[in-house]
Design a protein around this motif. Structure first.
Motif, short mmCIF file in Angstrom:
data_model
loop_
_atom_site.label_atom_id
_atom_site.label_comp_id
_atom_site.label_asym_id
_atom_site.label_seq_id
_atom_site.Cartn_x
_atom_site.Cartn_y
_atom_site.Cartn_z
N ALA A 253 0.84 -1.21 0.00
CA ALA A 253 0.00 0.00 0.00
C ALA A 253 0.87 1.26 0.00
O ALA A 253 0.57 2.24 -0.69
N ALA A 254 1.96 1.24 0.77
CA ALA A 254 2.82 2.42 0.86
C ALA A 254 3.43 2.73 -0.52
O ALA A 254 3.49 3.89 -0.94
N VAL A 255 3.86 1.68 -1.24
CA VAL A 255 4.46 1.88 -2.56
C VAL A 255 3.41 2.44 -3.52
O VAL A 255 3.65 3.41 -4.26
N ILE A 256 2.23 1.84 -3.49
CA ILE A 256 1.18 2.26 -4.44
C ILE A 256 0.72 3.69 -4.14
O ILE A 256 0.53 4.49 -5.06
N VAL A 269 -4.74 11.67 -3.14
CA VAL A 269 -4.63 10.34 -2.53
C VAL A 269 -4.87 10.48 -1.03
O VAL A 269 -4.30 11.38 -0.39
N HIS A 270 -5.71 9.62 -0.48
CA HIS A 270 -5.93 9.59 0.97
C HIS A 270 -5.19 8.38 1.51
O HIS A 270 -5.60 7.24 1.27
N PHE A 271 -4.10 8.61 2.20
CA PHE A 271 -3.33 7.52 2.81
C PHE A 271 -2.48 8.14 3.91
O PHE A 271 -1.59 8.95 3.62
N PHE A 290 0.56 2.36 8.94
CA PHE A 290 -0.45 3.18 8.28
C PHE A 290 -1.53 2.36 7.59
O PHE A 290 -2.44 2.90 6.97
N GLY A 291 -1.45 1.04 7.68
CA GLY A 291 -2.50 0.20 7.12
C GLY A 291 -2.34 -0.04 5.64
O GLY A 291 -1.34 0.37 5.01
N SER A 349 -8.41 -1.60 -1.55
CA SER A 349 -7.91 -2.46 -0.48
C SER A 349 -6.72 -3.20 -1.07
O SER A 349 -6.88 -4.06 -1.94
N VAL A 350 -5.53 -2.84 -0.60
CA VAL A 350 -4.33 -3.42 -1.19
C VAL A 350 -4.06 -4.78 -0.55
O VAL A 350 -4.02 -4.92 0.66
N GLY A 351 -3.89 -5.77 -1.40
CA GLY A 351 -3.68 -7.13 -0.92
C GLY A 351 -2.21 -7.53 -0.93
O GLY A 351 -1.31 -6.68 -0.84
N CYS A 352 -1.97 -8.82 -1.07
CA CYS A 352 -0.62 -9.37 -0.91
C CYS A 352 0.02 -9.80 -2.22
O CYS A 352 1.04 -10.49 -2.21
#
Ligand code: PLP
Length: 369
Positions: A253-256, A269-271, A290-291, A349-352
């Motif tokens: 998620a952090a990379v994206i 972007v909301h993160f 940060f989820g 929702s970023v997965g694996c």
């Protein structure tokens, strides 16, 4: 034993059957509507050993006594069912749309009064507290990832005698443990990260107050929104790998989020992990991470956002979150979503999966408009 371990070890070791020669490592799926008389459970709506295994594992992670429910919404409904008629609830003016719809329904029927606040605005929350019976928090919020200043707000709410409940679905106990911060109740949609495979629905409530536990347990008994033993077993199987899954999803998620933030077709972007996000410093000050949820608006219309979501081949266009597989959707496709959420906002929702594969999919989907 479990409470001295770290979460990665708790998730793997908690809720196991007692050790003896030839005892199984995993509890079985206890399929029984009733039990022989004379014991503590008595009936299948009051308890079940398969539930207890999952409850002790979630309880060890959140550090509270835990009850599981048939869904996250069933757990939320049980909290509201314990309020006296006419109780005053202070809650965010936006958050998970199901919770918002429930608040509005209970308000319209006269069961509760609701004061709506912006959870990220600490002064506004604190001014609304006097006279509040229940402060219902969700942080970070769904879908715009607003972060409430929990170390300030929770003690302030306790000071005025309000009950504090927090939906910890997005943060998970790996990123924050609200009971340790003084909250009375922590709630999960176990459907999401804790179970983690988008194959069951389940909810949980944890608390350290015996009187609150009693009320919530009664609400479950009488409301009857109990989890199926098979679903409870699957959720515990999923929970064993929750820290591993969540760690990978957070890295992805952090990379994206970083790459989206400089993409020419993305306007916002909301993160909370982005240094430029207004919630960043606050989240960094008390959260462990940060989820893996983010949302973004595109430089295009809602129809363009629909095109983007429909164009992906690795990311699935679907609602829900927290599974191993990445999911995205335009949130306002749901009529119940708050009108404060932009029409062209996509929640991801970023997965694996491999992050480069995810990014290639996102880039190509953004090329559709
Ligand atoms: C933050 C949050 N809370 C609660 C719920 C409700 O959970 P469930 O769908 O398990 O009833 C959801 C569902 O998406 C959610 O995202």
């Amino acid at each position: 034993m479990s409470s001295q371990l770290r979460p990665e070890s708790i998730a793997i070791s908690a809720g196991r059957p007692p050790v003896s020669a030839d005892a199984p490592l995993n509890n079985s799926i206890e399929l029984s509507a009733t039990f022989h008389a004379g014991g503590e459970i008595g009936y299948g709506r009051y308890g079940n050993q398969t539930w207890s295994s999952l409850e002790s594992a979630i309880g060890a992670l959140e550090m509270g006594e835990t009850l599981i429910f048939s869904s996250g919404m069933a757990a939320i409904s049980a909290v509201f069912a314990t309020l006296s008629a006419g109780a005053t609830v202070t809650a965010s003016h936006h958050g998970y749309s199901g919770t918002m719809a429930l608040l509005k329904t209970l308000e319209a029927s006269g069961h509760i009064k609701v004061r709506y606040i912006d959870v990220a605005n600490t002064d506004e929350v604190i001014s609304a507290l006097p006279g509040t019976d229940l402060l219902w928090l969700e942080s970070p919020t769904n879908p715009t990832l607003d972060v409430a200043d929990l170390p300030v707000i929770i003690p302030a709410a306790k000071e005025v005698g309000a009950l504090v409940a927090l939906d910890n679905t997005f943060a998970t106990p790996l990123n924050q443990r609200p009971l340790e911060m003084g909250a009375d109740i922590v709630m999960h949609s176990v459907t999401k990260y804790l179970a983690g495979h988008s194959d069951i629905l389940m909810g949980s409530l944890s608390t350290n107050e015996a009187s609150i536990f009693e009320k919530l347990s009664n609400a479950r008994k009488l409301g009857g929104a109990i989890a199926g033993p098979f679903e409870a077993w699957l959720a515990l199987r999923g929970l064993r790998t929750f820290p591993l899954r969540f760690a990978q999803a957070q890295i992805n998620a952090a990379v994206i989020a970083e790459r989206l933030s400089v993409h020419p077709k993305v306007s916002k972007v909301h993160f909370p992990g982005l240094a430029s996000d207004p919630n960043h410093l606050r989240a960094k000050s008390f959260m462990n991470g940060f989820g893996a949820m983010l949302s973004f608006t595109i430089d295009g219309s809602s129809a363009d956002a629909d095109k983007v979501c429909a164009a992906s081949t690795l990311i699935t266009q679907a609602t829900s979150l927290g599974g191993v597989e990445s999911l995205w959707e335009r949130r306002r496709r749901w009529p119940a979503e708050s009108s404060t959420v932009p029409e062209n906002l996509i929640r991801l929702s970023v997965g694996c999966e491999n992050v480069e594969d995810l990014w290639n999919d996102i880039e190509s989907a953004l090329g559709q408009f």
